[in-house]
Design a protein around this motif. Sequence first.
Motif, PDB file in Angstrom:
ATOM      1  N   LEU A 208      28.328  26.346   1.087  1.00  0.00           N
ATOM      2  CA  LEU A 208      27.069  27.508   0.629  1.00  0.00           C
ATOM      3  C   LEU A 208      26.159  26.597  -0.362  1.00  0.00           C
ATOM      4  N   ALA A 209      24.934  26.148  -0.080  1.00  0.00           N
ATOM      5  CA  ALA A 209      24.342  25.666  -1.143  1.00  0.00           C
ATOM      6  C   ALA A 209      24.187  26.442  -2.396  1.00  0.00           C
ATOM      7  N   PRO A 210      23.768  26.105  -3.523  1.00  0.00           N
ATOM      8  CA  PRO A 210      23.615  26.828  -4.746  1.00  0.00           C
ATOM      9  C   PRO A 210      22.295  27.457  -4.561  1.00  0.00           C
ATOM     10  N   SER A 211      21.928  28.138  -3.447  1.00  0.00           N
ATOM     11  CA  SER A 211      20.587  28.813  -3.373  1.00  0.00           C
ATOM     12  C   SER A 211      20.953  30.373  -3.793  1.00  0.00           C
ATOM     13  N   ASN A 212      19.749  31.080  -3.760  1.00  0.00           N
ATOM     14  CA  ASN A 212      19.895  32.540  -4.236  1.00  0.00           C
ATOM     15  C   ASN A 212      20.875  33.530  -3.302  1.00  0.00           C
ATOM     16  N   PRO A 213      21.566  33.813  -3.873  1.00  0.00           N
ATOM     17  CA  PRO A 213      22.654  34.385  -3.025  1.00  0.00           C
ATOM     18  C   PRO A 213      22.332  35.695  -2.508  1.00  0.00           C
ATOM     19  N   VAL A 214      21.052  36.266  -2.889  1.00  0.00           N
ATOM     20  CA  VAL A 214      20.728  37.537  -2.355  1.00  0.00           C
ATOM     21  C   VAL A 214      19.576  37.342  -1.524  1.00  0.00           C
ATOM     22  N   VAL A 215      18.584  36.497  -1.878  1.00  0.00           N
ATOM     23  CA  VAL A 215      17.372  36.498  -0.814  1.00  0.00           C
ATOM     24  C   VAL A 215      17.504  35.317  -0.288  1.00  0.00           C
ATOM     25  N   SER A 216      18.258  34.324  -0.238  1.00  0.00           N
ATOM     26  CA  SER A 216      18.302  32.946   0.447  1.00  0.00           C
ATOM     27  C   SER A 216      19.625  32.978   1.403  1.00  0.00           C
ATOM     28  N   ILE A 217      20.861  33.314   0.752  1.00  0.00           N
ATOM     29  CA  ILE A 217      21.841  33.196   1.556  1.00  0.00           C
ATOM     30  C   ILE A 217      22.121  34.510   2.230  1.00  0.00           C
ATOM     31  N   GLY A 218      21.768  35.654   1.524  1.00  0.00           N
ATOM     32  CA  GLY A 218      22.204  37.124   1.849  1.00  0.00           C
ATOM     33  C   GLY A 218      21.458  37.157   3.368  1.00  0.00           C
ATOM     34  N   PRO A 219      20.415  37.022   3.662  1.00  0.00           N
ATOM     35  CA  PRO A 219      19.697  37.219   5.065  1.00  0.00           C
ATOM     36  C   PRO A 219      20.267  36.388   5.802  1.00  0.00           C
ATOM     37  N   ILE A 220      21.140  35.323   5.653  1.00  0.00           N
ATOM     38  CA  ILE A 220      21.411  34.220   6.779  1.00  0.00           C
ATOM     39  C   ILE A 220      22.806  35.248   7.098  1.00  0.00           C
ATOM     40  N   LEU A 221      23.640  35.488   6.142  1.00  0.00           N
ATOM     41  CA  LEU A 221      24.720  36.337   6.272  1.00  0.00           C
ATOM     42  C   LEU A 221      24.661  37.673   7.106  1.00  0.00           C
ATOM     43  N   ALA A 222      23.497  38.358   7.060  1.00  0.00           N
ATOM     44  CA  ALA A 222      23.121  39.553   7.391  1.00  0.00           C
ATOM     45  C   ALA A 222      22.784  39.459   8.988  1.00  0.00           C
ATOM     46  N   VAL A 223      22.674  38.297   9.510  1.00  0.00           N
ATOM     47  CA  VAL A 223      22.357  38.106  10.831  1.00  0.00           C
ATOM     48  C   VAL A 223      23.406  38.401  11.650  1.00  0.00           C
ATOM     49  N   PRO A 224      23.562  39.525  12.532  1.00  0.00           N
ATOM     50  CA  PRO A 224      24.942  39.956  13.125  1.00  0.00           C
ATOM     51  C   PRO A 224      25.554  38.695  13.939  1.00  0.00           C
ATOM     52  N   GLY A 225      26.853  38.331  13.447  1.00  0.00           N
ATOM     53  CA  GLY A 225      27.705  37.397  14.195  1.00  0.00           C
ATOM     54  C   GLY A 225      27.772  36.273  13.230  1.00  0.00           C
ATOM     55  N   ILE A 226      26.760  35.803  12.114  1.00  0.00           N
ATOM     56  CA  ILE A 226      27.189  34.843  11.354  1.00  0.00           C
ATOM     57  C   ILE A 226      28.322  35.003  10.315  1.00  0.00           C
ATOM     58  N   ARG A 227      28.314  36.132   9.790  1.00  0.00           N
ATOM     59  CA  ARG A 227      29.663  36.396   8.941  1.00  0.00           C
ATOM     60  C   ARG A 227      30.830  36.204   9.642  1.00  0.00           C
ATOM     61  N   ASP A 228      30.746  36.798  11.020  1.00  0.00           N
ATOM     62  CA  ASP A 228      32.139  36.541  11.699  1.00  0.00           C
ATOM     63  C   ASP A 228      32.560  35.392  12.080  1.00  0.00           C
ATOM     64  N   ALA A 229      31.432  34.530  12.411  1.00  0.00           N
ATOM     65  CA  ALA A 229      31.773  33.222  12.738  1.00  0.00           C
ATOM     66  C   ALA A 229      32.223  32.393  11.396  1.00  0.00           C
ATOM     67  N   LEU A 230      32.127  32.946  10.226  1.00  0.00           N
ATOM     68  CA  LEU A 230      32.425  32.196   8.878  1.00  0.00           C
ATOM     69  C   LEU A 230      33.503  32.467   8.612  1.00  0.00           C
ATOM     70  N   ARG A 231      33.903  33.518   9.029  1.00  0.00           N
ATOM     71  CA  ARG A 231      35.473  34.358   8.869  1.00  0.00           C
ATOM     72  C   ARG A 231      36.388  33.576   9.773  1.00  0.00           C
ATOM     73  N   ASP A 232      35.880  33.348  10.982  1.00  0.00           N
ATOM     74  CA  ASP A 232      36.773  32.972  12.056  1.00  0.00           C
ATOM     75  C   ASP A 232      36.947  31.351  11.975  1.00  0.00           C
ATOM     76  N   THR A 233      35.882  30.553  11.363  1.00  0.00           N
ATOM     77  CA  THR A 233      35.815  29.031  11.489  1.00  0.00           C
ATOM     78  C   THR A 233      37.259  28.634  10.934  1.00  0.00           C
ATOM     79  N   PRO A 234      37.676  27.434  11.721  1.00  0.00           N
ATOM     80  CA  PRO A 234      38.767  26.812  10.966  1.00  0.00           C
ATOM     81  C   PRO A 234      38.458  25.790   9.887  1.00  0.00           C
ATOM     82  N   ALA A 235      37.075  25.804   9.872  1.00  0.00           N
ATOM     83  CA  ALA A 235      36.688  24.675   8.763  1.00  0.00           C
ATOM     84  C   ALA A 235      36.760  25.494   7.521  1.00  0.00           C
ATOM     85  N   SER A 236      36.877  24.658   6.277  1.00  0.00           N
ATOM     86  CA  SER A 236      36.805  25.233   5.045  1.00  0.00           C
ATOM     87  C   SER A 236      35.444  25.494   4.639  1.00  0.00           C
ATOM     88  N   ILE A 237      35.363  26.677   3.919  1.00  0.00           N
ATOM     89  CA  ILE A 237      34.143  27.056   3.346  1.00  0.00           C
ATOM     90  C   ILE A 237      34.082  26.968   1.775  1.00  0.00           C
TER      91      ILE A 237
END
Length: 341
Positions: A208-237
Motif C-alpha cells: 500500500l503506497a503512502p497515498s491518501n487512505p481515504v480518497v486514494s486507497i479507499g476507492p480502490i478497496l471499495a471496488v467489490p472483490g478487491i478487499r476480498d482478494a487482498l484478504r485471500d492472497t498468499p502474498a504479504s501485505i
Amino acid sequence: MSDSRAPRIVVLAGGVGGSNFALGVREALRRRGADAASHLTIIANTGDDLWLTGVRLQPDVDSLVYALAGVNDAQRGWGRAGESERVSAELTQWGASWPWFTLGDLDLGLHLARTGWLRDGATASEVIGRMAQRWPLGARILPMTDAEVDTIVTVREGTAERSMHFQEWWTRHRAALTPVRFDNPGVAAASPAPGVIESIADADLVLLAPSNPVVSIGPILAVPGIRDALRDTPASIVGTSPIIAGSVVRGMADVCLAAIGVDSSAAAVAAHYGARADGGLLDAWLIAEEDSVLSANIDASGIAAVVRPLWMRDLDTSAALAEDAMRAGEVHRPRRGQAAR
Ligand code: FO1
C-alpha cells in the motif's frame, strides 16, 4: 541476483505520493537485477476521474504514467514537464472550464486522445495500454476498474450540506471546507479491471503506497472483490504510513481522515487498515523513526511495525523505502490460516 529471486509486486496507489513510491519500487526491483516490467503491477485509483470540457481526465493514472515515463512535472507534482497553457486560457475566456483547474496543452493532448478512444469503445484499461505503447513504463498499470466511479465530497455549510466533485473540493477549496463524508457513486456496481484480482492472487507482495487512505486507497478497496482478494492472497501485505510525527507527508489526508473519524497518526491509520488476523489488510506497517514510540501499540494490534526512514526525497530514498518494504514482506509473512492457501 537473478530475476527469479525478485518478488512479483502489486502496488495500490494514488497519484502524486503513489508515483514517487512506484518509481522507488521499480528502481528497487532493477537494483535486485529484476525486469521490473514483468514484476510490478500498479493498481491505480480512478475515483478522482472526471469529465471536464468534453474530455475524460484520469488524474492519478496520468500522474503515475507521466512519472514512470519520465515526462512529469516533478516539482508541481501533477501534469507534464515543460507545459504551456494556451488552450486552458482560451477555455477560461469561453467560460467553458473551471478557471481554478488548469489543463496543460500537452496534458490536453492525452485527454483528447483518451476521450476519442473511449468514444470508439476502448476501455480505460485499453487506453492505459496505448499509453504504455508510446512510453515504456517499466511496470504494468491497471485502473482499479474500467467503470466510471466518482468521488463526491459533502461539506457542511452552517446547518446545510452541499456536495461537489472531489476535484472541486481539493483544487478549488484546497480541502478547506469541512467534509462530512466522501461517497463513490457507482462503486458498488463496479467490477475490478481485468487483471486486478489475478495480479493480487499471484503476487508475492502487495504494497500500500503512502497515498491518501481515504480518497486514494479507499476507492480502490471499495471496488467489490478487491478487499476480498487482498484478504485471500498468499502474498504479504505491507503498508507505508502517509503520516509522519502526526503530520501528513503531502496533500491533505489529515482533513480526509478526520472526516471518517481517524486520527492523523501512523498507529491510527494502521488500525484503519486493520490486521489480517482480524480480517483487515496488513501484515506489516512501515512507520517513520519519528514514530518509533508507536511500535509497541501497532505490534500489539497484530500488525508488525517496522521503523524505517520514510521521507522520499529523491530516487535513492524512494528505492531504499521500497527495498525496506520488500524486506518487511519477506520477514512478515501472512500467518498460516490467514491467507487462503
Ligand atoms: N491540481 C491542482 O492543484 N491544480 C490544478 O489546476 C490541477 C489540474 C490538473 C489537471 C489534470 C490532472 O491530471 C491533475 C490536475 N491537478 C491539479 C492535480 C489533481 O487535482 C490532484 O492532485 C489529484 O487528483 C489528487 O490525487
